[in-house]
Design a protein around this motif. Structure first.
Motif: not given
Length: 170
Positions: A152-157, A31-34
């Motif tokens: 990649k950064s969004l998914l893995d960091s 939810k922090g990415s939304l």
């Protein structure tokens, strides 16, 4: 909690959550990415951001169903076509483009929603840090590499404050 928040929470637990990907490892991380938007209530409160999923979204059901149907159709690719179709929304600033995607996604059978911000998302955006010069003949490859590195950064960091700084790899 808004209706949207309850629905995305349920969708997250039903189809997205997994421990192999940082972004989907917990509801808090996800939810922090939304999407958020800056909200200035008064001068002293100039750093507030509203989570768009926390707000109710008002739309005619027929319009939401049509939009959901459109975004869930697969893209058509024809090797003979000069340009590939790209779906996008065009509307004036602050008219609800970003807010409209999540409710439409929730009306589809799609399983994962990721939001990639390039501005106005509480500094959780992506910027390119590169000493390489743009090369017109490689622009498509360079752009694709940038987008790949963003995903990649969004998914893995782990979540971070400030922008994700993407290093060019080509």
């Amino acid at each position: 909690d808004s209706i949207i928040e309850r629905l995305i929470y349920n969708k997250f637990h039903e189809s997205m959550q997994n421990s192999k990907t940082v972004l989907f490892s917990s509801w808090t991380t996800y939810k922090g990415s939304l999407p958020t938007r800056k909200y200035i209530k008064n001068v002293a409160d100039s750093n507030s951001h509203l989570a768009l999923y926390s707000l109710d979204y008002f739309v005619r059901e027929i319009d939401l169903a049509a939009f959901a149907s459109e975004i869930s159709k697969p893209l058509k690719y024809d090797a003979n076509q000069i340009r590939v179709d790209v779906k996008y929304i065009s509307a004036p600033a602050s008219s609800g483009k970003t807010s409209s995607i999540l409710p439409a996604f929730l009306k589809t059978d799609m399983t994962h929603y990721i939001y990639m911000a390039f501005s106005n998302n509480n500094y959780k955006n992506f910027i390119l840090e590169s000493t390489l010069q743009p090369i017109p003949s490689l622009a498509v490859v360079q752009g694709a590499d940038f987008m790949f590195q963003c995903v990649k950064s969004l998914l893995d960091s782990p979540p971070q404050s400030g922008p994700y700084k993407i290093q060019s790899s080509n």
